[in-house]
Design a protein around this motif. Structure first.
Motif, PDB file in Angstrom:
ATOM      1  N   GLY A 427     -46.585  46.117  27.823  1.00 14.57           N
ATOM      2  CA  GLY A 427     -47.256  47.207  28.522  1.00 14.57           C
ATOM      3  C   GLY A 427     -46.437  48.486  28.598  1.00 14.57           C
ATOM      4  N   PHE A 428     -45.107  48.349  28.506  1.00  7.38           N
ATOM      5  CA  PHE A 428     -44.235  49.526  28.584  1.00  7.38           C
ATOM      6  C   PHE A 428     -43.280  49.513  27.385  1.00  7.38           C
ATOM      7  CE2 PHE A 428     -45.418  48.253  32.857  1.00  7.38           C
ATOM      8  CZ  PHE A 428     -45.902  49.439  33.403  1.00  7.38           C
ATOM      9  N   PRO A 429     -43.800  49.799  26.193  1.00  8.39           N
ATOM     10  CA  PRO A 429     -42.975  49.684  24.976  1.00  8.39           C
ATOM     11  C   PRO A 429     -41.798  50.644  24.945  1.00  8.39           C
ATOM     12  CG  PRO A 429     -45.068  50.769  24.521  1.00  8.39           C
ATOM     13  CD  PRO A 429     -45.178  50.247  25.907  1.00  8.39           C
ATOM     14  N   ASP A 430     -41.856  51.707  25.740  1.00  9.35           N
ATOM     15  CA  ASP A 430     -40.765  52.680  25.728  1.00  9.35           C
ATOM     16  C   ASP A 430     -39.614  52.279  26.657  1.00  9.35           C
ATOM     17  OD1 ASP A 430     -42.196  54.239  23.964  1.00  9.35           O
ATOM     18  OD2 ASP A 430     -43.188  55.385  25.560  1.00  9.35           O
ATOM     19  N   VAL A 431     -39.843  51.303  27.506  1.00 11.74           N
ATOM     20  CA  VAL A 431     -38.798  50.847  28.426  1.00 11.74           C
ATOM     21  C   VAL A 431     -38.040  49.696  27.751  1.00 11.74           C
ATOM     22  CG1 VAL A 431     -38.258  49.978  30.724  1.00 11.74           C
ATOM     23  CG2 VAL A 431     -40.211  51.516  30.393  1.00 11.74           C
ATOM     24  N   LEU A 432     -36.881  50.005  27.205  1.00  8.53           N
ATOM     25  CA  LEU A 432     -36.126  49.033  26.423  1.00  8.53           C
ATOM     26  C   LEU A 432     -35.671  47.844  27.266  1.00  8.53           C
ATOM     27  CD1 LEU A 432     -34.993  48.496  23.584  1.00  8.53           C
ATOM     28  CD2 LEU A 432     -32.906  49.683  24.290  1.00  8.53           C
ATOM     29  N   GLU A 433     -35.374  48.096  28.531  1.00  6.36           N
ATOM     30  CA  GLU A 433     -34.831  47.035  29.384  1.00  6.36           C
ATOM     31  C   GLU A 433     -35.824  45.893  29.566  1.00  6.36           C
ATOM     32  OE1 GLU A 433     -32.004  44.982  31.418  1.00  6.36           O
ATOM     33  OE2 GLU A 433     -31.778  46.858  30.284  1.00  6.36           O
ATOM     34  N   PHE A 434     -37.119  46.198  29.589  1.00 10.48           N
ATOM     35  CA  PHE A 434     -38.123  45.144  29.709  1.00 10.48           C
ATOM     36  C   PHE A 434     -38.052  44.187  28.515  1.00 10.48           C
ATOM     37  CE2 PHE A 434     -41.012  47.886  32.547  1.00 10.48           C
ATOM     38  CZ  PHE A 434     -40.469  47.310  33.684  1.00 10.48           C
ATOM     39  N   LYS A 435     -37.858  44.750  27.314  1.00  6.55           N
ATOM     40  CA  LYS A 435     -37.748  43.920  26.120  1.00  6.55           C
ATOM     41  C   LYS A 435     -36.474  43.073  26.156  1.00  6.55           C
ATOM     42  CE  LYS A 435     -40.233  47.279  23.254  1.00  6.55           C
ATOM     43  NZ  LYS A 435     -40.170  48.143  22.066  1.00  6.55           N
ATOM     44  N   ILE A 436     -35.393  43.699  26.623  1.00  6.72           N
ATOM     45  CA  ILE A 436     -34.130  42.964  26.712  1.00  6.72           C
ATOM     46  C   ILE A 436     -34.254  41.796  27.684  1.00  6.72           C
ATOM     47  CG2 ILE A 436     -31.713  43.125  27.421  1.00  6.72           C
ATOM     48  CD1 ILE A 436     -31.761  46.044  26.457  1.00  6.72           C
ATOM     49  N   GLN A 437     -34.850  42.055  28.851  1.00 11.59           N
ATOM     50  CA  GLN A 437     -35.007  40.997  29.840  1.00 11.59           C
ATOM     51  C   GLN A 437     -35.893  39.870  29.317  1.00 11.59           C
ATOM     52  OE1 GLN A 437     -33.548  40.545  32.794  1.00 11.59           O
ATOM     53  NE2 GLN A 437     -32.307  42.399  32.498  1.00 11.59           N
ATOM     54  N   TYR A 438     -36.953  40.239  28.572  1.00  6.94           N
ATOM     55  CA  TYR A 438     -37.820  39.198  28.008  1.00  6.94           C
ATOM     56  C   TYR A 438     -37.047  38.317  27.027  1.00  6.94           C
ATOM     57  CZ  TYR A 438     -41.317  36.950  25.109  1.00  6.94           C
ATOM     58  OH  TYR A 438     -42.045  36.012  24.414  1.00  6.94           O
ATOM     59  N   ILE A 439     -36.255  38.969  26.157  1.00  7.91           N
ATOM     60  CA  ILE A 439     -35.467  38.206  25.186  1.00  7.91           C
ATOM     61  C   ILE A 439     -34.462  37.303  25.895  1.00  7.91           C
ATOM     62  CG2 ILE A 439     -33.766  38.419  23.328  1.00  7.91           C
ATOM     63  CD1 ILE A 439     -35.200  41.016  22.495  1.00  7.91           C
ATOM     64  N   MET A 440     -33.833  37.806  26.949  1.00  4.29           N
ATOM     65  CA  MET A 440     -32.888  36.988  27.717  1.00  4.29           C
ATOM     66  C   MET A 440     -33.569  35.749  28.284  1.00  4.29           C
ATOM     67  SD  MET A 440     -30.788  39.973  29.772  1.00  4.29           S
ATOM     68  CE  MET A 440     -30.018  38.767  30.875  1.00  4.29           C
ATOM     69  N   LYS A 441     -34.768  35.937  28.850  1.00  4.98           N
ATOM     70  CA  LYS A 441     -35.485  34.802  29.426  1.00  4.98           C
ATOM     71  C   LYS A 441     -35.976  33.851  28.340  1.00  4.98           C
ATOM     72  CE  LYS A 441     -35.369  36.539  33.651  1.00  4.98           C
ATOM     73  NZ  LYS A 441     -34.622  35.897  34.761  1.00  4.98           N
ATOM     74  N   ARG A 442     -36.465  34.443  27.255  1.00  5.08           N
ATOM     75  CA  ARG A 442     -37.067  33.632  26.199  1.00  5.08           C
ATOM     76  C   ARG A 442     -36.035  32.808  25.454  1.00  5.08           C
ATOM     77  NH1 ARG A 442     -39.030  30.580  23.422  1.00  5.08           N
ATOM     78  NH2 ARG A 442     -40.850  30.712  22.051  1.00  5.08           N
ATOM     79  N   LEU A 443     -34.872  33.415  25.167  1.00  4.14           N
ATOM     80  CA  LEU A 443     -33.833  32.729  24.398  1.00  4.14           C
ATOM     81  C   LEU A 443     -32.725  32.159  25.262  1.00  4.14           C
ATOM     82  CD1 LEU A 443     -33.473  35.232  21.401  1.00  4.14           C
ATOM     83  CD2 LEU A 443     -34.944  33.217  21.580  1.00  4.14           C
ATOM     84  N   ASN A 444     -32.817  32.394  26.570  1.00  5.30           N
ATOM     85  CA  ASN A 444     -31.794  31.907  27.505  1.00  5.30           C
ATOM     86  C   ASN A 444     -30.403  32.372  27.088  1.00  5.30           C
ATOM     87  OD1 ASN A 444     -30.840  30.551  29.758  1.00  5.30           O
ATOM     88  ND2 ASN A 444     -30.512  28.637  28.631  1.00  5.30           N
ATOM     89  N   CYS A 445     -30.276  33.702  26.879  1.00  4.15           N
ATOM     90  CA  CYS A 445     -29.011  34.272  26.422  1.00  4.15           C
ATOM     91  C   CYS A 445     -28.550  35.368  27.370  1.00  4.15           C
ATOM     92  CB  CYS A 445     -29.149  34.821  25.004  1.00  4.15           C
ATOM     93  SG  CYS A 445     -30.331  36.180  24.863  1.00  4.15           S
ATOM     94  N   GLU A 446     -27.323  35.843  27.174  1.00  2.00           N
ATOM     95  CA  GLU A 446     -26.773  36.904  28.001  1.00  2.00           C
ATOM     96  C   GLU A 446     -27.309  38.267  27.561  1.00  2.00           C
ATOM     97  OE1 GLU A 446     -24.995  36.425  30.650  1.00  2.00           O
ATOM     98  OE2 GLU A 446     -24.946  34.241  30.357  1.00  2.00           O
ATOM     99  N   HIS A 447     -27.051  39.302  28.406  1.00  2.00           N
ATOM    100  CA  HIS A 447     -27.575  40.637  28.165  1.00  2.00           C
ATOM    101  C   HIS A 447     -27.064  41.204  26.838  1.00  2.00           C
ATOM    102  CE1 HIS A 447     -28.218  44.990  28.749  1.00  2.00           C
ATOM    103  NE2 HIS A 447     -29.177  44.632  29.608  1.00  2.00           N
ATOM    104  N   GLU A 448     -25.758  41.049  26.581  1.00  2.00           N
ATOM    105  CA  GLU A 448     -25.177  41.600  25.357  1.00  2.00           C
ATOM    106  C   GLU A 448     -25.795  40.963  24.108  1.00  2.00           C
ATOM    107  OE1 GLU A 448     -23.579  40.391  27.854  1.00  2.00           O
ATOM    108  OE2 GLU A 448     -22.476  42.067  28.738  1.00  2.00           O
TER     109      GLU A 448
END
Length: 467
Positions: A427-448
């Motif tokens: 819903g907010f493709p311009d907000v990069l942090e939302f994508k990062i948080q999704y990837i963190m949750k989806r892959l169970n990985c750290e922010h970096e």
């Protein structure tokens, strides 16, 4: 340790020290603890029916279930000190040596039942020199139930001075301990007294000068305690649920009674048993016949059947309706809302739809976790002070912030949470942090790692999420 187990010499010593034992609080606590422990409460589960026959009301132990579910809300995953984690390893080692995780879980359940639990730090096997200095010894944590906590001085609902009672065995003989912590001129003292069944063991009494750090910790329910005369104690949540715990047990007893009497009965008329008669000429059934039939007696004029079949009714639908009503009232009384428990398909199921809903248990969750954090922080600070003071080492600091991570799996639907992050990223493709948080949750990985993954992908971000 139950109040009934307290040895009179220990209670007498409290009186000599000018410390009143709160019997009213002890009675309320004992009543709640009896339900939690599945004890027969005030003869409720052992009674006499209308025919003067002694009967037992079955105990479902639902008080234990309530307290266990409540404890799940404050289950911890990790305790650490953030940036100083490496230095904090020694504290964690002490916590593990004193079985903190196991005892904390047990205390969470007891707290839900009786309102209050506590712990204090002590030295075991230390050397006490002539000048009063103490060195060495093992640092131990004593975990204490609410009926063995005696608040002495309470300010703004915080226990400043407190006495703790305990019971154990020494050389096969029961030994009662009394430890009194008082604060004088911003420093604590610890007075320890020991008793056998008959008298005080005066030669074992000790007094230890401590420091500014409180050597004990108290954890209470977050709900305000409205009981008169229970200053310093937490609200025993189980107390208001007792009437509904009774209805649950009574409801089950009705179901049990129907099932117990639900066997099909076959009544046989006397004429069918006339082939066998006793010495008085009365018809009787053989042992094999008794397995199938019950002798009805003489044939009545309006009776056409020689064999009459009777199938007792099992009131399943009515009992289920009443059971669900009782469960709803019980759930409300304990602060869970009205739909925490439901009787479905013959079993009690727990509602799990917590996310995004105004359930009563969630409204209290954050407040209760604050209580847990304060309890753990006070206990860790006491451990640090004892280590720095009596071990000769001072590499641990009480200034470090204690971080407590709770387990949210009981109150959070992981799939729903992941879907929420995905929708935000789409819903907010311009907000990069939302994508990062999704990837963190989806892959169970750290922010970096999530940032690195996002920067190296060559596909469209939204397409990735759609896939």
């Amino acid at each position: 340790m139950n109040t009934t187990e307290l040895q009179s010499p220990a209670l007498q010593k409290l009186k000599e020290l000018g410390i009143p034992y709160n019997q009213r609080a002890a009675n309320v606590i004992k009543n709640c603890y009896d339900w939690y422990s599945n004890n027969d409460v005030d003869g409720f589960h052992s009674r006499t029916n209308l025919n003067g026959v002694n009967v037992e009301v079955a105990q479902l132990g639902f008080a234990k279930r309530l307290c266990a579910d409540n404890a799940n809300l404050c289950e911890i995953v990790e305790v650490n000190a953030g940036e100083s984690k490496s230095k904090f390893d020694g504290v964690l080692k002490l916590l593990r040596a004193n079985k903190f995780s196991k005892m904390y879980r047990k205390q969470l359940e007891e707290m839900a039942a009786t309102g209050t639990v506590g712990a204090y730090v002590r030295l075991e096997g230390a050397e006490i020199y002539d000048d009063g200095k103490v060195r060495g010894g093992d640092i131990k944590i004593n975990y204490v139930s609410s009926n063995c906590i005696v608040p002495i001085r309470v300010e703004n609902d915080e226990i400043i001075d407190c006495a703790f009672l305990g019971s154990g065995y020494l050389n096969g003989e029961q030994l009662t301990t009394l430890v009194v912590f008082r604060k004088h001129d911003d420093k604590y003292t610890a007075e320890s007294y020991y008793f056998n069944a008959d008298s005080e063991l005066t030669d074992k009494a000790t007094m230890l000068q401590l420091g500014e750090v409180k050597p004990f910790a108290i954890m209470r329910t977050a709900e305000v305690n409205n009981f008169d005369g229970m200053q310093g104690y937490g609200y025993p949540k189980l107390y208001t649920a007792i009437p509904f715990l009774k209805t649950i047990d009574l409801c089950y007893s009705v179901l049990f009674g129907d099932l117990d009497k639900g066997q099909k009965l076959l009544f046989i008329n006397e004429i069918m048993a006339s082939m066998q008669k006793d010495q008085n000429g009365n018809s009787y059934l053989t042992q094999e016949q008794k397995k199938l039939f019950i002798l009805l007696g003489e044939k009545l004029p309006d009776q056409k059947e020689l064999i009459y079949e009777y199938n007792p009714e099992i009131r399943t639908a009515q009992i289920k309706e009443v059971f669900n009503l009782c469960l709803s009232l019980l759930s409300l009384s304990f602060g869970y809302g009205s739909k925490k428990y439901q009787l479905e398909s013959g079993e009690i199921k727990t509602a799990t739809e917590y996310v995004g809903q105004r359930q009563d248990s969630m409204q209290e969750l954050n407040k209760q976790r604050v209580e847990s954090i304060d309890y753990i922080t006070d206990l860790v600070h006491a451990l640090i002070w004892f280590h720095n003071t009596f071990s000769g080492e001072s590499e641990w600091s009480t200034d470090e912030e204690i971080l407590v991570e709770f387990d949210d799996s009981y109150v959070t639907d992981k799939a729903t949470e992941l879907e929420s992050w995905r929708n935000d990223a789409l819903g907010f493709p311009d907000v990069l942090e939302f994508k990062i948080q999704y990837i963190m949750k989806r892959l169970n990985c750290e922010h970096e790692e999530a940032v690195k993954y996002l920067s190296t992908t060559t596909q469209d971000d939204n397409t990735d999420l759609e896939d």
